[in-house]
Design a protein around this motif. Structure first.
Motif, PDB file in Angstrom:
ATOM      1  N   PHE A  28     -13.993 -31.924 -18.426  1.00  0.00           N
ATOM      2  CA  PHE A  28     -13.387 -30.594 -18.469  1.00  0.00           C
ATOM      3  C   PHE A  28     -12.271 -30.477 -17.448  1.00  0.00           C
ATOM      4  O   PHE A  28     -11.202 -29.936 -17.739  1.00  0.00           O
ATOM      5  CB  PHE A  28     -14.458 -29.529 -18.242  1.00  0.00           C
ATOM      6  N   VAL A  29     -12.485 -30.990 -16.252  1.00  0.00           N
ATOM      7  CA  VAL A  29     -11.458 -30.940 -15.201  1.00  0.00           C
ATOM      8  C   VAL A  29     -10.247 -31.766 -15.616  1.00  0.00           C
ATOM      9  O   VAL A  29      -9.099 -31.350 -15.406  1.00  0.00           O
ATOM     10  CB  VAL A  29     -12.041 -31.427 -13.855  1.00  0.00           C
ATOM     11  N   ILE A  30     -10.467 -32.915 -16.216  1.00  0.00           N
ATOM     12  CA  ILE A  30      -9.360 -33.763 -16.657  1.00  0.00           C
ATOM     13  C   ILE A  30      -8.545 -33.050 -17.733  1.00  0.00           C
ATOM     14  O   ILE A  30      -7.309 -33.026 -17.690  1.00  0.00           O
ATOM     15  CB  ILE A  30      -9.890 -35.112 -17.175  1.00  0.00           C
ATOM     16  N   LEU A  31      -9.217 -32.457 -18.706  1.00  0.00           N
ATOM     17  CA  LEU A  31      -8.510 -31.800 -19.801  1.00  0.00           C
ATOM     18  C   LEU A  31      -7.844 -30.507 -19.356  1.00  0.00           C
ATOM     19  O   LEU A  31      -6.730 -30.203 -19.787  1.00  0.00           O
ATOM     20  CB  LEU A  31      -9.478 -31.519 -20.946  1.00  0.00           C
ATOM     21  N   ILE A  32      -8.497 -29.733 -18.521  1.00  0.00           N
ATOM     22  CA  ILE A  32      -7.942 -28.429 -18.137  1.00  0.00           C
ATOM     23  C   ILE A  32      -6.721 -28.589 -17.250  1.00  0.00           C
ATOM     24  O   ILE A  32      -5.816 -27.761 -17.293  1.00  0.00           O
ATOM     25  CB  ILE A  32      -9.005 -27.534 -17.480  1.00  0.00           C
ATOM     26  N   GLY A  33      -6.675 -29.637 -16.466  1.00  0.00           N
ATOM     27  CA  GLY A  33      -5.542 -29.827 -15.562  1.00  0.00           C
ATOM     28  C   GLY A  33      -4.222 -29.938 -16.289  1.00  0.00           C
ATOM     29  O   GLY A  33      -3.239 -29.287 -15.919  1.00  0.00           O
ATOM     30  N   SER A  34      -4.178 -30.726 -17.345  1.00  0.00           N
ATOM     31  CA  SER A  34      -2.915 -30.916 -18.050  1.00  0.00           C
ATOM     32  C   SER A  34      -2.492 -29.661 -18.806  1.00  0.00           C
ATOM     33  O   SER A  34      -1.315 -29.292 -18.792  1.00  0.00           O
ATOM     34  CB  SER A  34      -3.022 -32.106 -18.998  1.00  0.00           C
ATOM     35  N   MET A  36      -3.364 -26.443 -18.238  1.00  0.00           N
ATOM     36  CA  MET A  36      -3.000 -25.353 -17.341  1.00  0.00           C
ATOM     37  C   MET A  36      -1.650 -25.623 -16.679  1.00  0.00           C
ATOM     38  O   MET A  36      -0.873 -24.696 -16.447  1.00  0.00           O
ATOM     39  CB  MET A  36      -4.073 -25.132 -16.277  1.00  0.00           C
ATOM     40  N   LEU A  37      -1.356 -26.887 -16.405  1.00  0.00           N
ATOM     41  CA  LEU A  37      -0.051 -27.234 -15.855  1.00  0.00           C
ATOM     42  C   LEU A  37       1.049 -26.906 -16.859  1.00  0.00           C
ATOM     43  O   LEU A  37       2.065 -26.297 -16.505  1.00  0.00           O
ATOM     44  CB  LEU A  37      -0.008 -28.714 -15.474  1.00  0.00           C
ATOM     45  N   LEU A  80      -2.953 -17.723 -19.931  1.00  0.00           N
ATOM     46  CA  LEU A  80      -3.841 -18.636 -19.205  1.00  0.00           C
ATOM     47  C   LEU A  80      -5.276 -18.541 -19.723  1.00  0.00           C
ATOM     48  O   LEU A  80      -5.972 -19.558 -19.820  1.00  0.00           O
ATOM     49  CB  LEU A  80      -3.802 -18.351 -17.708  1.00  0.00           C
ATOM     50  N   ALA A  81      -5.714 -17.342 -20.081  1.00  0.00           N
ATOM     51  CA  ALA A  81      -7.067 -17.181 -20.630  1.00  0.00           C
ATOM     52  C   ALA A  81      -7.191 -17.863 -21.984  1.00  0.00           C
ATOM     53  O   ALA A  81      -8.212 -18.501 -22.279  1.00  0.00           O
ATOM     54  CB  ALA A  81      -7.410 -15.697 -20.745  1.00  0.00           C
ATOM     55  N   ILE A  82      -6.170 -17.758 -22.818  1.00  0.00           N
ATOM     56  CA  ILE A  82      -6.199 -18.427 -24.123  1.00  0.00           C
ATOM     57  C   ILE A  82      -6.204 -19.942 -23.948  1.00  0.00           C
ATOM     58  O   ILE A  82      -6.960 -20.656 -24.629  1.00  0.00           O
ATOM     59  CB  ILE A  82      -5.017 -17.960 -24.993  1.00  0.00           C
ATOM     60  N   ALA A  83      -5.381 -20.452 -23.042  1.00  0.00           N
ATOM     61  CA  ALA A  83      -5.357 -21.896 -22.796  1.00  0.00           C
ATOM     62  C   ALA A  83      -6.696 -22.376 -22.255  1.00  0.00           C
ATOM     63  O   ALA A  83      -7.221 -23.414 -22.685  1.00  0.00           O
ATOM     64  CB  ALA A  83      -4.233 -22.249 -21.822  1.00  0.00           C
ATOM     65  N   PHE A  84      -7.274 -21.630 -21.315  1.00  0.00           N
ATOM     66  CA  PHE A  84      -8.569 -21.998 -20.746  1.00  0.00           C
ATOM     67  C   PHE A  84      -9.656 -21.978 -21.811  1.00  0.00           C
ATOM     68  O   PHE A  84     -10.471 -22.896 -21.903  1.00  0.00           O
ATOM     69  CB  PHE A  84      -8.922 -21.044 -19.605  1.00  0.00           C
ATOM     70  N   GLY A  85      -9.675 -20.943 -22.633  1.00  0.00           N
ATOM     71  CA  GLY A  85     -10.679 -20.849 -23.698  1.00  0.00           C
ATOM     72  C   GLY A  85     -10.551 -21.952 -24.722  1.00  0.00           C
ATOM     73  O   GLY A  85     -11.550 -22.490 -25.204  1.00  0.00           O
ATOM     74  N   THR A  86      -9.320 -22.300 -25.064  1.00  0.00           N
ATOM     75  CA  THR A  86      -9.092 -23.376 -26.033  1.00  0.00           C
ATOM     76  C   THR A  86      -9.579 -24.713 -25.496  1.00  0.00           C
ATOM     77  O   THR A  86     -10.246 -25.475 -26.210  1.00  0.00           O
ATOM     78  CB  THR A  86      -7.593 -23.458 -26.384  1.00  0.00           C
ATOM     79  N   VAL A  87      -9.245 -25.008 -24.249  1.00  0.00           N
ATOM     80  CA  VAL A  87      -9.688 -26.273 -23.658  1.00  0.00           C
ATOM     81  C   VAL A  87     -11.202 -26.293 -23.514  1.00  0.00           C
ATOM     82  O   VAL A  87     -11.844 -27.319 -23.776  1.00  0.00           O
ATOM     83  CB  VAL A  87      -8.989 -26.508 -22.304  1.00  0.00           C
TER      84      VAL A  87
END
Length: 106
Positions: A28-34, A36-37, A80-87
């Motif tokens: 999750f950390v690996i995927l969310i980093g890219s 969110m950036l 940011l919420a949509i991107a976070f939810g999608t990931v």
């Protein structure tokens, strides 16, 4: 389409991580980093352009709207919420797959 193909390669990366025995949180950390950036870069480029366009558009009217910056803050929070939810959804979806079956697809 390009981000979907990137996610498929990340999905294989996640299954390799899962096959080794690492936790879902690491993937999750690996995927969310890219993502969110990318979302942050898009907001950093888009907000100044939107402020400039809104200012140019609103100069035409006799009555001016003051303090409309909160709209852009809300837009950033929503994106940011949509991107976070999608990931999060895609990571949980990938966590349910069997790593052996996913790695056989190559």
């Amino acid at each position: 389409m390009k981000s979907y193909l990137k996610f498929l390669s990340r999905n294989k990366l996640y299954t390799a991580i899962e096959a080794v025995g690492l936790a879902v949180s690491l993937a999750f950390v690996i995927l969310i980093g890219s993502y969110m950036l990318l979302t942050g870069i898009a907001c950093a480029i888009g907000i100044p352009l939107a402020v400039w366009a809104a200012r140019v558009y609103l100069e035409r009217f006799a009555y001016r709207v003051q303090d409309y910056g909160w709209v852009f803050v809300v837009a950033v929070i929503i994106s940011l919420a949509i991107a976070f939810g999608t990931v999060l959804w895609q990571t949980l979806k990938a966590a349910k797959t069997n790593p052996a079956i996913e790695l056989k697809k190559e």
